[in-house]
Design a protein around this motif. Structure first.
Motif, PDB file in Angstrom:
ATOM      1  N   HIS A  22      -2.911 -10.505  -7.998  1.00  0.00           N
ATOM      2  CA  HIS A  22      -2.515  -9.521  -8.975  1.00  0.00           C
ATOM      3  C   HIS A  22      -3.689  -8.609  -9.302  1.00  0.00           C
ATOM      4  N   ILE A  26      -1.540  -6.109 -15.534  1.00  0.00           N
ATOM      5  CA  ILE A  26      -0.134  -6.178 -15.151  1.00  0.00           C
ATOM      6  C   ILE A  26       0.688  -5.520 -16.252  1.00  0.00           C
ATOM      7  N   SER A  44       7.316  -8.403 -14.887  1.00  0.00           N
ATOM      8  CA  SER A  44       6.457  -7.348 -14.361  1.00  0.00           C
ATOM      9  C   SER A  44       7.283  -6.183 -13.843  1.00  0.00           C
ATOM     10  N   THR A  65       3.140 -16.367 -12.674  1.00  0.00           N
ATOM     11  CA  THR A  65       3.129 -15.501 -11.500  1.00  0.00           C
ATOM     12  C   THR A  65       3.898 -16.182 -10.370  1.00  0.00           C
ATOM     13  N   ARG A  90       1.048  -4.702 -21.592  1.00  0.00           N
ATOM     14  CA  ARG A  90       0.090  -4.807 -20.491  1.00  0.00           C
ATOM     15  C   ARG A  90      -0.783  -6.022 -20.723  1.00  0.00           C
TER      16      ARG A  90
END
Length: 261
Positions: A22, A26, A44, A65, A90
């Motif tokens: 990543h 993000i 995301s 993730t 974010r």
């Protein structure tokens, strides 16, 4: 148009994106596709798929993730909210990679464990039956944001603003269907931009599994999602299907000029 049927949205997400590191930041947006009871779930905006859950039973927000599959606790100070959109956040993922939790798939869900505590990220049940435009965008934040980002064709909007004859739209969709998530908000935005014209719309949500067994999809011979049926005087004048959803307002504007068949 080929049918879009998947056994699990989570499996789709896990399989769609290759393993990747990543970026340090993000961007995520509020999501209705997966949920944790008592928490807000964010997904995301760009792949690979990531989720943020806050608050969590672990005392801090949890970042999950999928490329690779992992979960860890975050310092809340690493999370900032977008000034223009309260549903967008974010996450700064720079710094030491620590405070990991155990995470494993279980059917369509993800199970996160640590020190005897468990959190389940569950796939949300699909929206079923008939929905108004306002109720649809209230229930699906992804659709609301997709509509806000879309710019309809000005010429098509101008044609729609001149509609005088009452027109009915019946839209078949799946809240679990990624293609519907991309396409249907375009129609939503176009209809929002021509409010006041005599066009009534109903969105009909179908089940995730065996959606084509829904009695209405069978009766009306729906072969793909999304599909919009356009009616006048209770008679069908045409449909919006397949690639026509790239700009549904164009096909709709063309159809409303046709006589009923």
């Amino acid at each position: 148009m080929s049918r879009f049927i998947s056994n699990s949205l989570l499996v789709t997400l896990l399989a769609s994106f290759p393993s990747a590191t990543h970026a340090f930041t993000i961007e995520l947006a509020a999501s209705s596709e997966f949920a944790v009871q008592g928490s807000t779930t964010y997904r995301s905006v760009e792949p690979p798929a990531a989720f943020l859950v806050q608050p969590s039973p672990f005392g801090r927000p949890v970042l999950i993730t999928t490329g690779p599959l992992a979960a860890r606790l975050l310092d809340p100070r690493r999370i900032t909210r977008d000034g223009a959109d309260s549903e967008v956040i974010r996450v700064d993922t720079s710094g030491p990679q620590e405070n990991f939790l155990s995470v494993r798939p279980e059917g369509p869900n993800l199970i996160i464990d640590r020190d005897g505590l468990t959190m389940t990220l569950k796939e949300s049940p699909p929206l079923l039956g008939d929905w108004t435009l306002d109720d649809l965008v209230q229930a699906l934040p992804e659709y609301r944001r997709g509509a806000a980002r879309y710019t309809p064709d000005p010429a098509a909007l101008e044609k729609l603003r001149h509609v005088k004859q009452p027109t009915e739209l019946f839209v078949f969709f799946g809240s679990w269907c990624p293609h519907c998530e991309q396409a249907v908000p375009r129609l939503v935005r176009a209809l929002e931009d021509v409010q006041g014209v005599p066009i009534a719309v109903t969105f009909h949500g179908v089940p995730h599994n065996d959606w084509d067994k829904d009695p209405m999809t069978d009766d009306l011979r729906i072969t793909g999602l999304p599909t919009m049926i356009v009616r006048r005087d209770s008679q069908e004048v045409g449909r919006v299907e397949g690639e026509e959803w790239v700009a549904p307002e164009k096909k709709l504007a063309a159809l409303v000029a046709r006589p009923a068949r």
